[in-house]
Design a protein around this motif. Structure first.
Motif, short mmCIF file in Angstrom:
data_model
loop_
_atom_site.label_atom_id
_atom_site.label_comp_id
_atom_site.label_asym_id
_atom_site.label_seq_id
_atom_site.Cartn_x
_atom_site.Cartn_y
_atom_site.Cartn_z
N THR A 146 40.17 28.98 -22.74
CA THR A 146 41.58 28.65 -22.53
C THR A 146 41.78 27.86 -21.24
O THR A 146 42.59 26.93 -21.19
CB THR A 146 42.43 29.94 -22.49
OG1 THR A 146 42.25 30.62 -23.73
CG2 THR A 146 43.89 29.65 -22.28
N ASP A 147 41.04 28.22 -20.20
CA ASP A 147 41.19 27.58 -18.89
C ASP A 147 40.41 26.27 -18.75
O ASP A 147 40.41 25.67 -17.67
CB ASP A 147 40.76 28.54 -17.78
CG ASP A 147 41.67 29.77 -17.68
OD1 ASP A 147 42.80 29.72 -18.21
OD2 ASP A 147 41.23 30.77 -17.09
N GLY A 148 39.72 25.85 -19.81
CA GLY A 148 38.95 24.60 -19.75
C GLY A 148 37.66 24.71 -18.97
O GLY A 148 37.09 23.69 -18.57
N GLU A 149 37.17 25.92 -18.75
CA GLU A 149 35.93 26.12 -18.00
C GLU A 149 34.69 25.97 -18.88
O GLU A 149 33.57 26.09 -18.40
CB GLU A 149 35.94 27.48 -17.30
CG GLU A 149 36.96 27.57 -16.18
CD GLU A 149 36.72 26.52 -15.10
OE1 GLU A 149 35.57 26.33 -14.69
OE2 GLU A 149 37.70 25.87 -14.68
N ILE A 150 34.91 25.75 -20.19
CA ILE A 150 33.82 25.42 -21.12
C ILE A 150 34.18 24.04 -21.68
O ILE A 150 34.71 23.91 -22.78
CB ILE A 150 33.67 26.48 -22.22
CG1 ILE A 150 33.38 27.85 -21.61
CG2 ILE A 150 32.55 26.09 -23.20
CD1 ILE A 150 33.32 29.00 -22.60
N PRO A 151 33.93 22.98 -20.88
CA PRO A 151 34.34 21.64 -21.31
C PRO A 151 33.46 21.03 -22.40
O PRO A 151 33.88 20.08 -23.07
CB PRO A 151 34.27 20.82 -20.02
CG PRO A 151 33.25 21.50 -19.19
CD PRO A 151 33.38 22.98 -19.52
N ASP A 152 32.26 21.55 -22.57
CA ASP A 152 31.33 21.05 -23.59
C ASP A 152 31.86 21.39 -24.98
O ASP A 152 32.01 22.58 -25.32
CB ASP A 152 29.95 21.66 -23.36
CG ASP A 152 28.97 21.28 -24.45
OD1 ASP A 152 28.70 20.07 -24.61
OD2 ASP A 152 28.48 22.18 -25.14
N GLY A 153 32.14 20.39 -25.78
CA GLY A 153 32.72 20.60 -27.10
C GLY A 153 31.85 21.40 -28.04
O GLY A 153 32.35 22.23 -28.80
N CYS A 154 30.54 21.18 -28.00
CA CYS A 154 29.65 21.94 -28.89
C CYS A 154 29.61 23.41 -28.51
O CYS A 154 29.62 24.28 -29.37
CB CYS A 154 28.26 21.32 -28.89
SG CYS A 154 28.26 19.69 -29.67
N SER A 155 29.60 23.69 -27.21
CA SER A 155 29.64 25.09 -26.77
C SER A 155 30.95 25.74 -27.18
O SER A 155 30.96 26.88 -27.68
CB SER A 155 29.47 25.17 -25.24
OG SER A 155 28.19 24.74 -24.86
#
Length: 179
Positions: A158-167
């Motif tokens: 939600t916070d954008g801390e996983i910016p990698d789309g595949c992850s």
């Protein structure tokens, strides 16, 4: 699908760039209605793999800086299948390289194409478990490891801390189908 009225026709392809990792082609395509144009296609020789590592209701993520987006983020361990390697062998190797952990189980979760409109890049995601530390993470691939609860993973997404789309896709798919 036979008779698909949205099917594009490829009339030819020209390689613009080639490397061991990625190829860029310019395909001459025709869309329904008869319009023809050149369309760029990024082609990959083989699939990539990613690991959703679950242990004791937590997930293991790696943190690394991605120069392409100019920032760090949390990710699942992932990488290419080497020549002659099965996706399951590749996911086991990638997990060990990026985390220092060996896994005892790897179950296929989902296969997806993250940029299907312009790329042949296939990702095969696995749910992995039974981790045993066997060494250290490769510092050129991982700056930090973290075990996160599923509410924490939701917050990272939600916070954008996983910016990698595949992850993000693998974790979201796991959350929506397994939890």
């Amino acid at each position: 699908m036979s008779g698909d009225s949205t099917r594009w026709t490829v009339h030819g392809s020209r390689r613009i760039y080639a490397s061991p990792w990625v190829n860029l082609d310019l395909d001459e395509v025709e869309i329904p209605g008869g319009r023809r144009f050149d369309h760029h296609v990024i082609r990959f020789e083989g699939p990539s793999v990613g690991a959703v590592i679950v242990e004791d209701d937590r997930v293991l993520l790696t943190r690394r800086h991605r120069f392409t987006i100019g920032r760090p983020g949390w990710e699942i361990p992932a990488g290419w299948c080497d020549e002659g390697e099965t996706p399951e062998e590749a996911v086991r190797r990638e997990v060990l390289e990026e985390t220092g952990y060996a896994i005892s189980s790897a179950e296929h979760l989902v296969t997806q194409y993250s940029l299907a409109g312009i790329s042949t890049h296939q990702f095969q995601f696995f749910v992995c478990g039974g981790v045993v530390q066997q060494g250290e993470a490769d510092k050129s691939e991982t700056s930090q490891l973290g075990w996160f609860t599923w509410p924490e993973v939701r917050a990272l997404l939600t916070d954008g801390e996983i910016p990698d789309g595949c992850s993000a896709a693998a974790l979201t798919f796991f959350l929506s189908t397994r939890r």
